[in-house]
Design a protein around this motif. Sequence first.
Motif, PDB file in Angstrom:
ATOM      1  N   LYS A  51      51.344  89.326  92.630  1.00 26.64           N
ATOM      2  CA  LYS A  51      50.661  87.837  92.286  1.00 26.64           C
ATOM      3  C   LYS A  51      50.875  87.029  91.077  1.00 26.64           C
ATOM      4  N   ASP A  52      50.837  85.910  91.712  1.00 26.97           N
ATOM      5  CA  ASP A  52      51.288  84.741  90.484  1.00 26.97           C
ATOM      6  C   ASP A  52      49.730  85.217  89.938  1.00 26.97           C
ATOM      7  N   THR A  53      50.253  84.813  87.943  1.00 21.87           N
ATOM      8  CA  THR A  53      49.187  85.006  87.499  1.00 21.87           C
ATOM      9  C   THR A  53      48.544  84.154  86.219  1.00 21.87           C
ATOM     10  N   THR A 102      39.219  86.988  89.718  1.00 19.54           N
ATOM     11  CA  THR A 102      39.973  85.581  89.236  1.00 19.54           C
ATOM     12  C   THR A 102      40.627  86.087  91.161  1.00 19.54           C
ATOM     13  N   GLY A 103      40.287  86.892  91.167  1.00 21.43           N
ATOM     14  CA  GLY A 103      40.849  87.181  92.686  1.00 21.43           C
ATOM     15  C   GLY A 103      42.022  87.763  92.866  1.00 21.43           C
ATOM     16  N   LEU A 104      43.171  87.980  92.198  1.00 18.21           N
ATOM     17  CA  LEU A 104      43.668  88.837  91.858  1.00 18.21           C
ATOM     18  C   LEU A 104      44.134  90.496  92.505  1.00 18.21           C
ATOM     19  N   LEU A 105      43.046  90.835  92.181  1.00 22.68           N
ATOM     20  CA  LEU A 105      42.689  92.047  93.021  1.00 22.68           C
ATOM     21  C   LEU A 105      42.040  92.152  94.949  1.00 22.68           C
ATOM     22  N   TYR A 106      42.193  90.385  95.264  1.00 24.83           N
ATOM     23  CA  TYR A 106      42.170  91.071  96.477  1.00 24.83           C
ATOM     24  C   TYR A 106      43.404  91.442  97.666  1.00 24.83           C
ATOM     25  N   ARG A 107      43.283  92.592  98.733  1.00 25.91           N
ATOM     26  CA  ARG A 107      44.789  92.384  99.035  1.00 25.91           C
ATOM     27  C   ARG A 107      45.163  91.986 100.605  1.00 25.91           C
ATOM     28  N   GLY A 108      44.008  91.362 100.437  1.00 22.24           N
ATOM     29  CA  GLY A 108      44.251  90.663 101.983  1.00 22.24           C
ATOM     30  C   GLY A 108      44.750  89.012 102.269  1.00 22.24           C
TER      31      GLY A 108
END
Length: 113
Positions: free
Chosen positions: A41-43, A105-111
């Motif tokens: 993912k883009d951080t 942050t949404g960075l952990l979202y895996r959907g």
Amino acid sequence: MQVTFEYYKDTYHGSKICSRDDFLQFSRKASSYLTQFILSKDTTGFETEVSDCICALSDEFIKMSETGNISSVNNDGLSVSFNNQDKTAFSQNLEEIVNMYLASTGLLYRGLN
């Protein structure tokens, strides 16, 4: 994801890792560990959260290594083995650190996006 020793000392105010060489070693492990959670993912926009997370994970890795509970690390830094006694507690600590810094942050979202 690369964090400098200067960031660790001056911005994060880390104190558990005293040498640049040790920081490079443990921050690389921390960065590799974090990659398992955020994948590719883009951080952008979350540089502070990601950098602070890597610093906190580095602190946890050095703490574990000082207690002698890391039994092996492979060459590319993506696999760390622990003595069974503390493996669960250490893994939970690492996951709690990741969640503490990156949950919002949404960075952990895996959907699917």
